[in-house]
Design an enzyme around this catalytic site. Structure first.
Site, PDB file in Angstrom:
ATOM      1  N   HIS A  15      -8.516   7.953   2.727  1.00  0.00           N
ATOM      2  CA  HIS A  15      -7.898   9.283   2.806  1.00  0.00           C
ATOM      3  C   HIS A  15      -8.932  10.352   2.516  1.00  0.00           C
ATOM      4  O   HIS A  15      -9.884  10.136   1.760  1.00  0.00           O
ATOM      5  CB  HIS A  15      -6.706   9.407   1.850  1.00  0.00           C
ATOM      6  CG  HIS A  15      -7.014   9.056   0.424  1.00  0.00           C
ATOM      7  ND1 HIS A  15      -7.117   7.760  -0.019  1.00  0.00           N
ATOM      8  CD2 HIS A  15      -7.248   9.842  -0.654  1.00  0.00           C
ATOM      9  CE1 HIS A  15      -7.399   7.758  -1.304  1.00  0.00           C
ATOM     10  NE2 HIS A  15      -7.481   9.005  -1.721  1.00  0.00           N
ATOM     11  N   ASN A  25     -12.839   9.812  -2.079  1.00  0.00           N
ATOM     12  CA  ASN A  25     -13.283   9.014  -3.214  1.00  0.00           C
ATOM     13  C   ASN A  25     -13.362   7.566  -2.774  1.00  0.00           C
ATOM     14  O   ASN A  25     -12.475   7.084  -2.058  1.00  0.00           O
ATOM     15  CB  ASN A  25     -12.303   9.155  -4.384  1.00  0.00           C
ATOM     16  CG  ASN A  25     -12.251  10.577  -4.921  1.00  0.00           C
ATOM     17  OD1 ASN A  25     -13.268  11.257  -4.972  1.00  0.00           O
ATOM     18  ND2 ASN A  25     -11.066  11.031  -5.298  1.00  0.00           N
ATOM     19  N   CYS A  70       0.842  -1.201   0.000  1.00  0.00           N
ATOM     20  CA  CYS A  70       0.000   0.000   0.000  1.00  0.00           C
ATOM     21  C   CYS A  70       0.874   1.247   0.000  1.00  0.00           C
ATOM     22  O   CYS A  70       1.717   1.433   0.884  1.00  0.00           O
ATOM     23  CB  CYS A  70      -0.912  -0.019   1.227  1.00  0.00           C
ATOM     24  SG  CYS A  70      -1.758   1.543   1.487  1.00  0.00           S
ATOM     25  N   CYS A  87       0.649   3.263   3.210  1.00  0.00           N
ATOM     26  CA  CYS A  87       1.337   2.603   4.327  1.00  0.00           C
ATOM     27  C   CYS A  87       2.847   2.821   4.199  1.00  0.00           C
ATOM     28  O   CYS A  87       3.539   2.997   5.203  1.00  0.00           O
ATOM     29  CB  CYS A  87       1.007   1.107   4.373  1.00  0.00           C
ATOM     30  SG  CYS A  87      -0.655   0.745   5.011  1.00  0.00           S
TER      31      CYS A  87
END
Ligand code: AMP
Length: 112
Positions: A98, A85, A3, A6
């Site tokens: 996010h 989103n 990710c 991450c």
């Protein structure tokens, strides 16, 4: 760890930080769509709004408690828009929850 966000949290990928604490990181978007474009993310990996549950939702309220001061620190003291989103039709490109803070100018009235 596959990710991107991450990896930013771990420091493996650098970011332009606006705010950080034990639970939250806020950093400037690499492709800003407004003079202030900051992303706020939880340090725990949550895929998207679709993955918010009663077990992990406390971090979402913590993020929203911090958003006003992050927006001011990021250059959006005169007002801003918060966007997240979600999924394919929402055009989510990074699958780590996010919140975009957009501001620093008068934004268009309509998003779509
Ligand atoms: P979304 O399309 O809502 O998933 O938003 C992902 C955002 O992450 C986009 O606005 C990208 O410009 C931004 N982004 C991608 N890679 C980076 C990075 N390395 N540092 C900062 N922002 C990034």
């Amino acid at each position: 760890m596959d990710c991107l966000f991450c990896r930013i949290i771990s420091g493996e990928i650098p970011s332009n930080k606006v705010y950080e604490d034990d639970d939250i990181l806020a950093f400037r978007d690499i492709a800003p769509e407004a003079p202030c474009h900051v992303l706020v993310i939880p340090k725990t990996h949550i895929e998207s709004v679709d993955a918010i549950t009663s077990e992990n939702s406390a971090i979402v309220s913590k993020i929203f408690e911090k958003i006003p001061s992050i927006a001011k620190a990021g250059g959006a003291g005169n007002g801003y828009r918060v966007i997240t989103n979600c999924g394919e039709d929402g055009c989510q490109s990074v699958h780590h929850l996010h919140f975009h803070i957009l501001g620093g100018t008068k934004l268009p009235e309509h998003v779509v």
